[in-house]
Write an enzyme that holds these catalytic residues in place. Sequence first.
Site, PDB file in Angstrom:
ATOM      1  N   ARG A   1      -1.226  13.128   3.250  1.00 12.17           N
ATOM      2  CA  ARG A   1      -1.369  11.885   3.917  1.00 12.17           C
ATOM      3  C   ARG A   1      -2.634  11.097   3.538  1.00 12.17           C
ATOM      4  O   ARG A   1      -2.919   9.958   3.447  1.00 12.17           O
ATOM      5  CB  ARG A   1      -1.349  11.965   5.329  1.00 12.17           C
ATOM      6  CG  ARG A   1       0.022  12.468   5.961  1.00 12.17           C
ATOM      7  CD  ARG A   1      -0.123  12.351   7.438  1.00 12.17           C
ATOM      8  NE  ARG A   1       1.094  13.420   7.968  1.00 12.17           N
ATOM      9  CZ  ARG A   1       1.699  13.423   9.281  1.00 12.17           C
ATOM     10  NH1 ARG A   1       0.728  12.779  10.133  1.00 12.17           N
ATOM     11  NH2 ARG A   1       2.647  13.914   9.765  1.00 12.17           N
TER      12      ARG A   1
ATOM     13  N   HIS B   1       9.477   8.054   2.981  1.00 14.74           N
ATOM     14  CA  HIS B   1       8.387   8.230   3.812  1.00 14.74           C
ATOM     15  C   HIS B   1       8.885   8.338   5.102  1.00 14.74           C
ATOM     16  O   HIS B   1       8.801   7.314   6.116  1.00 14.74           O
ATOM     17  CB  HIS B   1       7.491   7.061   3.576  1.00 14.74           C
ATOM     18  CG  HIS B   1       5.795   7.536   4.199  1.00 14.74           C
ATOM     19  ND1 HIS B   1       5.087   8.483   3.519  1.00 14.74           N
ATOM     20  CD2 HIS B   1       5.214   7.063   5.152  1.00 14.74           C
ATOM     21  CE1 HIS B   1       3.988   8.709   4.019  1.00 14.74           C
ATOM     22  NE2 HIS B   1       4.054   7.876   5.289  1.00 14.74           N
TER      23      HIS B   1
ATOM     24  N   TYR C   1       8.259 -11.142  10.844  1.00 15.35           N
ATOM     25  CA  TYR C   1       7.812 -12.480  10.605  1.00 15.35           C
ATOM     26  C   TYR C   1       7.036 -12.600   9.136  1.00 15.35           C
ATOM     27  O   TYR C   1       7.156 -13.866   8.732  1.00 15.35           O
ATOM     28  CB  TYR C   1       7.137 -12.985  11.520  1.00 15.35           C
ATOM     29  CG  TYR C   1       7.429 -13.089  12.955  1.00 15.35           C
ATOM     30  CD1 TYR C   1       8.522 -13.689  13.288  1.00 15.35           C
ATOM     31  CD2 TYR C   1       7.081 -12.342  13.879  1.00 15.35           C
ATOM     32  CE1 TYR C   1       9.149 -13.860  14.494  1.00 15.35           C
ATOM     33  CE2 TYR C   1       7.323 -12.330  15.478  1.00 15.35           C
ATOM     34  CZ  TYR C   1       8.643 -13.187  15.577  1.00 15.35           C
ATOM     35  OH  TYR C   1       9.263 -13.112  16.978  1.00 15.35           O
TER      36      TYR C   1
END
Length: 819
Positions: free
Chosen positions: A40, A86, A130
């Site tokens: 990570r 992921h 959006y």
Amino acid sequence: MSSDVPNPDDVRAAQVTNARIEDEMEQSYIDYAMSVIAGRALPDVRDGLKPVHRRILYAMHEAGVTSRSAHRKSSSIVGETMGDYHPHGDSAIYDTLARMAQDFSMRYPLVDGQGNFGSVDGDPPAAMRYTEARMAPIAEELLADIERDTVDFQSNYDDRLTEPAVLPSAFPNLLVNGSSGIAVGMSTNVPPHNLREVIDATVELIETPDSTVEDLMEHVKGPDFPTGANIVGRNAVHKAYKTGRGRVRVRAVFDVDEEEGRIVITELPFQQNKARLVERIADDVNEGSIEGIRDLRDESDRDGIRIVVELKRDAMAEVVKNQLLESHLERTFGVINLALVDGAPQVLDLKQTLEHYVEHRRDVVRRRSEHELDERADRAHILEGRLKALDRVDDVVETIQDSADRDAARAALQSGFEFSEAQAEHIVRMQLGSLTSMETEEIEAEYETVTARIERLETILGDPDELDAVIVDELRDIAEEYGDERRTSFIEDAGTVTHEDLIPEEECVVVMSEDDYIKRMPLSTFRAQNRGGKGIIGADLKKGDRVSSVFQANSHDYLLVFTNHGQIYQLKTYEVPEMSRTARGKSAVNLLDMADNEEIEAVVNTDDLADDEFLTMVTRDGYIKRTAAGEFENIRTTGIRAIRLEDGDELVDVEVTDGGTDIVIGSRNGMAIRFDEAEVRAMGRTARGVIGIDLREGDAVAGVAAIDADRHDWVLTVTENGYGKRSDLEEYRKQSRNGMGLIDIKTGERNGPVVAIEAVTYGDHLLAMSGDGQIMRTRVEEVSTVSRNTMGVIVMDLGVGDAVSCVDIVHEAAYAADE
């Protein structure tokens, strides 16, 4: 229960292992920590990416969301990344995607975003439903050739698919875009850099493997933040590159306008929240911590940042500026160059970082070449079969027609014509129209192309230098395609009064002897005389010592000092001890770390040097080289190389040129050649240069003059025995470089060899110094104007055994200041 049947309780007990809880907790925590570190938080040194970045880009690649496709909804990209590669929260993936699209976070954004992806004010991106995104063109360079077996693949989290363990990465992304992250017990914070600089350093390392960190730092000037700003000082940057750790001070860019009574801030340190900055300044003004501010406005727009600080009428702008610097306009960037090397975290210096990248790139190019070689070899094999079939086309067609089916035809071709199985399969599937003579020509042309490519690939795989050359060419192509200018500049900390502030600004003469004694004296010490005078004592030398160089400079000038060994040093004029004209001087060992027999040959004032100008150098053997002024930054105290010299050759003279001037090279025996500066292409610092003048046997270069017809009127030549002349520029017709030139001045027994050649104009003064320490200053108009190929007139009356050792020109501006 029978005694032969085992007791289930005993079986279960035998499967239990006793463990100390502290040992189990320790091992479990270590496993967790390594999972966070490798999975990570830390980037891979090879492609500079963490797994989440790599998976997002690969998911976009697999989905065809490239720079040439239409934008895709961010929610779609996040969903595909999360579902296939992921298995973590969508918000974490989207935050990463958004950051890769922010031009204020990434030096070279990897995602081309459409919509609201946040702002420098700390505003969060709009919801993923959006916004839209696609890969930026430079991101495709990270994935280039990934289908050609260039990197290893591993199973994804549920073993349905495979994902790359690392990307091919056609440029050093770790340094270019930087990285930050917090793991268990460690963190990384790699600053972004300029793409051109990093690639130049990578090429330097490939071509010169024994390059030191200091050598690479001549290319990588320092971090280059996407928000610009200024780095204060260079020591912290140098430490970070040498050790992998450092604390770099980054200061906002602002302009203090005392007449208008305002301070305008136009660039902020990297990762500084603009809205929070304005709020904190306002709080300090309200609390009285900062005084003198009457208004504060944020006038920023899409064109850039503009924060206006209006000052009170009686406020001192410098005081307010210092208060803002102390609390708000300067931040520290803590460099921790920590990355994964073979899966393990390691702190790396600049050279180690690039070495790991270069090794990765070599592996990528080698695997790519092997993959292509296999493909080309297969294709060549098929083409050989087709050509063989066309040579016996009637027999091949008859054999196929006489066969019962394709399998029988394939077997007949293999047995009757010695085709391989692949060739026979291809032939039986060919259309009859492929057996025309025109088709034969096309196949032969393709076969030649394929075999030529096979030879090239075999050369690359067989010669490490050829493989490195491929890497260098590809890197340079990327630098040309995506490179840009630096955004972050370097400044010195001028917050306190320095020693320089206490030194009066005046024109000086600096004298240095062969035994490395150096001193400076006011130029006013040497008043102008008529030509033919003896001058006055400029240095009281010890027995056996002689003057090696003299030059004029302002006491506050920063000078580039060039030596006969081709080295360049940086010197502040005021650092040279000021002494009387009869003093010997002091040892220069504390100012310039020059080697034995190394002498100053030329001095260039950096205050007069623009970024688009060049330093044009000539050597004793007639070579000339032109190098951009920007190449001579970050000069170490031990100097850096200015030109590569062949054995026995020496640097003689240096001039500043602008790309459009004429060059005149003069030789010791009185020859001179004039040619256009453009005939000498710009080269790097370590280049040797090209031949400027073809010298006769026993001759050597005396100097070089840069002529601008709009500024100069004559060429001035001075000889060793104190004679000289002025000649009109028109006397020196233009030729091509590498010629023998024309006769400039008659040398012979009376004049002696030429010492210097200069371009001069009205108002200039000639400063000549003899080996015994006499200095004479005279107006150039005192030296007669005569034609080329003449003897000249007496310029300086020398004592017995004395000779002119060096010459400098004091231009009209310096002369006026001195007066």
